[in-house]
Design an enzyme around this catalytic site. Structure first.
Site, PDB file in Angstrom:
ATOM      1  N   GLY A  83      94.063  68.783   0.782  1.00  0.00           N
ATOM      2  CA  GLY A  83      93.890  67.691  -0.131  1.00  0.00           C
ATOM      3  C   GLY A  83      94.375  68.194  -1.447  1.00  0.00           C
ATOM      4  CB  CYS A  84      93.186  66.800  -4.764  1.00  0.00           C
ATOM      5  SG  CYS A  84      93.134  67.335  -6.226  1.00  0.00           S
ATOM      6  CG  PHE A  85      96.264  71.704  -6.219  1.00  0.00           C
ATOM      7  CD1 PHE A  85      95.932  70.906  -7.247  1.00  0.00           C
ATOM      8  CD2 PHE A  85      97.649  72.129  -5.985  1.00  0.00           C
ATOM      9  CE1 PHE A  85      96.968  70.946  -8.338  1.00  0.00           C
ATOM     10  CE2 PHE A  85      98.643  71.914  -6.885  1.00  0.00           C
ATOM     11  CZ  PHE A  85      98.492  71.170  -8.150  1.00  0.00           C
TER      12      PHE A  85
END
Length: 175
Positions: free
Chosen positions: A9-11
């Site tokens: 997902g979002c880093f």
């Protein structure tokens, strides 16, 4: 020192988790697994480059093992969501592991099996690579420590991940 590359997902959200672990000396946000050389954030966000938002972790295997890092990864994101994490939708948010050698590939396979044994829904995490790593733009690095703590999205997503980390891996946290 060793390195490992995970996508979940979002880093911004995954970076925040791994920075808290003892034995982790660096976490870099970046892009991997796509076809466009040196992609930008704007390009990756389109979902057309094939890249995943990912983190590259530098760690001391004498302090924390790759198996432990993988278990943290599976405990702090949802490996049963295909090409998404929560409201982030697209292949750039896929759950994937990018082993750097055959030993890491074997560890990744074992971690997926452990994660599957704990769930009834299928784990969709892929093992990909080899692939070229591209660091994300500077403003993405250490995001939670700076801008992220004022970002409503991060405030909604990161604290629950950190709570899961504290609950399941308290003995692995930095002092």
């Amino acid at each position: 020192m060793a390195q490992a590359i995970f996508a979940g997902g979002c880093f911004w959200c995954t970076e925040a988790v791994f920075r808290s672990l003892a034995g982790v000396s660096a976490v870099e946000s970046g892009y991997i697994g796509g076809t466009v050389p040196h992609p930008t954030y704007k390009q990756v966000c389109t979902g057309t480059t094939g890249h995943a938002e990912a983190i590259r972790i530098e760690f001391d295997p004498d302090v924390i093992s790759l198996a432990d890092l993988l278990d943290v990864h599976f405990a702090t994101h949802d490996p049963t969501q295909l090409n998404r994490q929560g409201n982030d939708i697209g292949t750039q948010y896929r759950t994937a592991l990018f082993p750097l050698d055959d030993e890491q590939r074997t560890e990744a396979e074992a971690a997926i099996a452990r994660a599957q044994a704990e769930r009834s829904e299928p784990v969709v995490t892929t093992i990909e690579g080899p692939a070229t790593w591209y660091p994300a733009e500077d403003y993405h690095q250490e995001y939670w420590q700076g801008e992220g703590q004022r970002n409503p999205y991060c405030l909604a997503v990161i604290p629950p991940k950190l709570a899961k980390l504290r609950k399941g891996f308290a003995e692995k946290l930095k002092g």
